[in-house]
Design an enzyme around this catalytic site. Structure first.
Site, short mmCIF file in Angstrom:
data_model
loop_
_atom_site.label_atom_id
_atom_site.label_comp_id
_atom_site.label_asym_id
_atom_site.label_seq_id
_atom_site.Cartn_x
_atom_site.Cartn_y
_atom_site.Cartn_z
N ASP A 1 -5.41 -9.28 4.63
CA ASP A 1 -5.41 -9.95 3.33
C ASP A 1 -4.54 -11.20 3.45
O ASP A 1 -4.28 -11.65 4.56
CB ASP A 1 -4.97 -9.01 2.20
CG ASP A 1 -3.55 -8.47 2.36
OD1 ASP A 1 -2.78 -9.06 3.14
OD2 ASP A 1 -3.21 -7.46 1.70
N SER B 1 5.92 -2.87 3.29
CA SER B 1 4.48 -2.64 3.42
C SER B 1 3.99 -2.58 4.85
O SER B 1 2.95 -1.98 5.13
CB SER B 1 3.71 -3.74 2.67
OG SER B 1 4.07 -5.02 3.15
N HIS C 1 -0.86 -9.54 4.86
CA HIS C 1 -0.66 -8.49 5.85
C HIS C 1 -1.63 -8.62 7.03
O HIS C 1 -2.82 -8.86 6.82
CB HIS C 1 -0.85 -7.12 5.21
CG HIS C 1 0.05 -6.88 4.05
ND1 HIS C 1 -0.35 -7.12 2.75
CD2 HIS C 1 1.33 -6.44 3.99
CE1 HIS C 1 0.66 -6.82 1.94
NE2 HIS C 1 1.68 -6.42 2.67
#
Length: 349
Positions: free
Chosen positions: A324, A37, A327
């Site tokens: 978040d 990610s 991340h």
């Protein structure tokens, strides 16, 4: 005549200076990225997985405020590195169905949120494994050859910068499913050995300038603090950080050996120390909050829990290290890229 030569020289100097200022490096034709990610710019959008973020408030600080599938408030390192190299402001996801052949020339990212070096990781999460990313890379090179010729493909393989970024999902999630087979140290070693094998396979496919990110202090992300850090203290999950350190201790010398064995350049890129220092000393880097994310209450808020219905999202994400609960924010990514890229690129080009 002398005056004309002098003027021409001044023009060339000005052009070169502007190129340096803009981050343009003609020796780097493309940026090719593999991983999870941290580098995913939307490859998960059309997958049958819950690990998506192509909805607000993700992307609120992205150009146009679009939620593109990047796990951040804005851009991610693959974008920021591409910009710093003078290639593009954003790096496209290879799985983007709207990509045209010419969009492939400056590079792509194959990264998929939720993947890892352990094949079980991608299987559990229903995402693209790093090994399948290599298959897509072969397809990418075939497209380059078909549309732009063998020489262009050769140039991309030999001179592009290749980045490999993974391990967080393995360490934080899959280890729990593998604990009956491995202790923490042996699992970290297994992952590091898998990373080295991945680099070997990438090299066999023609890549010659490869950078591999270290594991990060994943035990210090807000979600890990909330679940494992103690109800009141919310400290870092130290056993998890120790696994990350073990992974790095195994990976770094192994990549050094591989660099000596194979032609080209293979780099270990130490991201752990920079991010850990940012988390421990946020004010030093201009941040106010390091132990929770901006989105929602920032404790367990990730993916679908980070949504536009949540009324608690902060207004200034640039003051938070994390966007978040897992991340970093675009600004945190920018600090990391600025701190590391020039240092390591100088060893490659």
């Amino acid at each position: 005549m002398k005056l004309q030569i002098l003027l021409l020289a001044l023009v060339l100097i000005a052009v070169e200076a502007n190129a340096v200022k803009q981050g343009i490096n003609a020796t780097i034709p493309a940026l090719i990225v593999f991983g999870d990610s941290i580098m995913d710019t939307g490859n998960n959008n059309n997958l049958p997985t819950l690990l998506k973020c192509n909805f607000p408030p993700y992307g609120k600080d992205y150009p146009g405020g679009d939620a593109t599938g990047r796990f951040s408030d804005g851009r991610v390192p693959s974008d920021l590195i591409a910009e710093k190299l003078g290639l593009a402001k954003t790096l496209p996801a290879y799985m983007n169905s709207y990509l045209k052949p010419e969009d492939l020339l400056k590079g792509v990212t194959f990264a998929s949120r939720g993947t890892g070096y352990d094949p079980l990781t991608a299987k559990i999460m229903s995402v693209i494994s790093v090994w399948d990313q290599l298959i897509y890379f072969k397809e990418y090179i075939s497209k380059i050859k078909r549309h732009f010729g063998e020489e262009k493909a050769k140039d991309i393989l030999e001179h592009s910068f290749f980045l490999v970024v993974s391990s967080s999902n393995d360490l934080a999630h899959t280890y729990l499913a593998q604990a009956h087979r491995y202790d923490r140290t042996s699992y970290a070693n297994f992952l590091a050995d898998s990373a080295v094998h991945f680099v070997r396979e990438l090299h066999k496919l023609g890549a010659r300038k490869i950078g591999v990110f270290s594991a990060v202090p994943v035990g210090c992300v807000p979600l890990q603090r909330t679940v494992f850090g103690g109800f009141f203290t919310r400290g870092c999950n130290e056993p998890l950080n120790n696994m990350a350190k073990q992974f790095n201790a195994r990976l770094s010398p192994a990549l050094d050996s591989l660099d000596k064995e194979l032609d080209g350049v293979i780099l270990y890129i130490n991201v752990y120390d920079t991010l850990f220092d940012m988390i421990q000393h946020p004010k030093k880097y201009g941040f106010d909050v390091a132990d929770k994310g901006c989105c929602g209450k920032g404790l367990l808020t990730i993916s679908y829990l980070c949504n536009s219905l949540n009324p608690f999202t902060c207004s200034n994400s640039s003051s938070y290290i994390f966007w978040d609960s897992y991340h970093p924010s675009e600004r945190a990514y920018q600090v990391i890229v600025d701190n590391l890229l020039d240092k390591y690129l100088s060893k490659v080009y």
